[in-house]
Enzyme design. Sequence first.
Site, PDB file in Angstrom:
ATOM      1  N   ASP A  67       0.807  -1.221   0.000  1.00 61.81           N
ATOM      2  CA  ASP A  67       0.000   0.000   0.000  1.00 61.81           C
ATOM      3  C   ASP A  67       0.841   1.274   0.000  1.00 61.81           C
ATOM      4  OD1 ASP A  67       0.921  -0.535   2.569  1.00 61.81           O
ATOM      5  OD2 ASP A  67      -1.047  -0.915   3.401  1.00 61.81           O
ATOM      6  N   ASP A 136      -7.851  -3.105  14.148  1.00 62.02           N
ATOM      7  CA  ASP A 136      -9.222  -3.413  13.718  1.00 62.02           C
ATOM      8  C   ASP A 136      -9.237  -4.609  12.763  1.00 62.02           C
ATOM      9  OD1 ASP A 136      -8.009  -2.310  11.503  1.00 62.02           O
ATOM     10  OD2 ASP A 136      -9.478  -0.703  11.200  1.00 62.02           O
ATOM     11  N   HIS A 138      -7.315  -4.882  10.025  1.00 61.76           N
ATOM     12  CA  HIS A 138      -6.989  -4.570   8.624  1.00 61.76           C
ATOM     13  C   HIS A 138      -5.675  -5.234   8.203  1.00 61.76           C
ATOM     14  CE1 HIS A 138      -4.881  -0.683  10.093  1.00 61.76           C
ATOM     15  NE2 HIS A 138      -3.930  -1.403   9.553  1.00 61.76           N
ATOM     16  N   GLU A 143      -9.891  -2.291   5.165  1.00 62.39           N
ATOM     17  CA  GLU A 143     -10.523  -2.002   6.447  1.00 62.39           C
ATOM     18  C   GLU A 143     -11.783  -2.858   6.636  1.00 62.39           C
ATOM     19  OE1 GLU A 143      -9.125  -0.101   8.578  1.00 62.39           O
ATOM     20  OE2 GLU A 143      -8.090   1.572   7.621  1.00 62.39           O
TER      21      GLU A 143
HETATM   22  C1  F6R Z   1       1.479  -1.618   6.118  1.00 65.21           C
HETATM   23  C2  F6R Z   1       0.196  -2.262   6.230  1.00 65.21           C
HETATM   24  C3  F6R Z   1      -0.606  -2.261   7.492  1.00 65.21           C
HETATM   25  C4  F6R Z   1       0.214  -2.654   8.721  1.00 65.21           C
HETATM   26  C5  F6R Z   1      -0.650  -2.609   9.973  1.00 65.21           C
HETATM   27  C6  F6R Z   1       0.154  -2.904  11.221  1.00 65.21           C
HETATM   28  O1  F6R Z   1       1.990  -1.722   4.806  1.00 65.21           O
HETATM   29  O2  F6R Z   1      -0.231  -2.769   5.259  1.00 65.21           O
HETATM   30  O3  F6R Z   1      -1.682  -3.145   7.340  1.00 65.21           O
HETATM   31  O4  F6R Z   1       0.740  -3.931   8.543  1.00 65.21           O
HETATM   32  O5  F6R Z   1      -1.248  -1.359  10.102  1.00 65.21           O
HETATM   33  O6  F6R Z   1       1.072  -1.883  11.436  1.00 65.21           O
HETATM   34  P1  F6R Z   1       2.175  -1.980  12.576  1.00 65.21           P
HETATM   35  O7  F6R Z   1       3.129  -3.049  12.168  1.00 65.21           O
HETATM   36  O8  F6R Z   1       2.832  -0.622  12.582  1.00 65.21           O
HETATM   37  O9  F6R Z   1       1.451  -2.298  13.843  1.00 65.21           O
END
Ligand code: F6R
Length: 243
Positions: A67, A136, A138, A143
């Site tokens: 992303d 959440d 994701h 989401e």
């Molecule tokens: C990042 C991504 C997000 C993260 C998620 C967890 O490219 O796709 O889904 O993997 O938000 O983030 P952290 O590792 O910072 O807790």
Amino acid sequence: MKIYKTKNYEEMSKKAAQIMAAQVTLKPDCVLGLATGSTPVGAYGHLIQWCKDGLLDFSQVKTVNLDEYKGLTPDNDQSYRYFMNKNLFSGINISMENTHVPNGAETDSQKACSQYNAIIAGMGGIDLQLLGIGHDGHIGFNEPGDSFELETHCVDLTPLTIEANKRFFEKAEDVPRQAYTMGIRNIMLARKILFVISGEDKAEILKKSVEGPVTPQVPASVLQLHPDVMLVADEAALSLMKL
Ligand code: F6R
């Protein structure tokens, strides 16, 4: 789902890096799906070290990231392209033209997303997709409630995600409100998935994702339907699971 339980974040990072290194060794021209966020940083550190030590060769590897924030250019230090260059690509012998992140600078969402799907298809799909998880549920920026059918698309970030990501920005208002993300369909088509999770704050969502019903309300729950998922998580993250 194969579960690797580790003592802590450091052990989780090493195990995840070992799995990624094995993929690169077994198939030197593999396609790695990569993630940003805090969770994979430790694993990226190991990959950099092993590459510097001459144990790993990324010269033929291709990468595709999950992303990117819409509206951020690669030179913006909050962009995911910038993050990847800093935390991985600049430390390994990968050709930059083999690394791909959705084009956050493209204002035409449809164009940005269809170009990205074409890039993934042109590489023959993803061999190993690395994933973290949001509180959440994701994965990527998919989401709760997003359809499992979607490929790369533009999303409006939820208040919870904006809140979680504001730690990387000066203030919450600076967090972009939209992002381009691979869809669940792109992720599920990866041949293998490496799911990394650390910390007690992720224990509840991990339990829901792995032991609860498969539902778009918990995007990561779809991974229960993937035939080859390796979950590498520390004791704190696994603390609520029955195992
Ligand atoms: C990042 C991504 C997000 C993260 C998620 C967890 O490219 O796709 O889904 O993997 O938000 O983030 P952290 O590792 O910072 O807790």
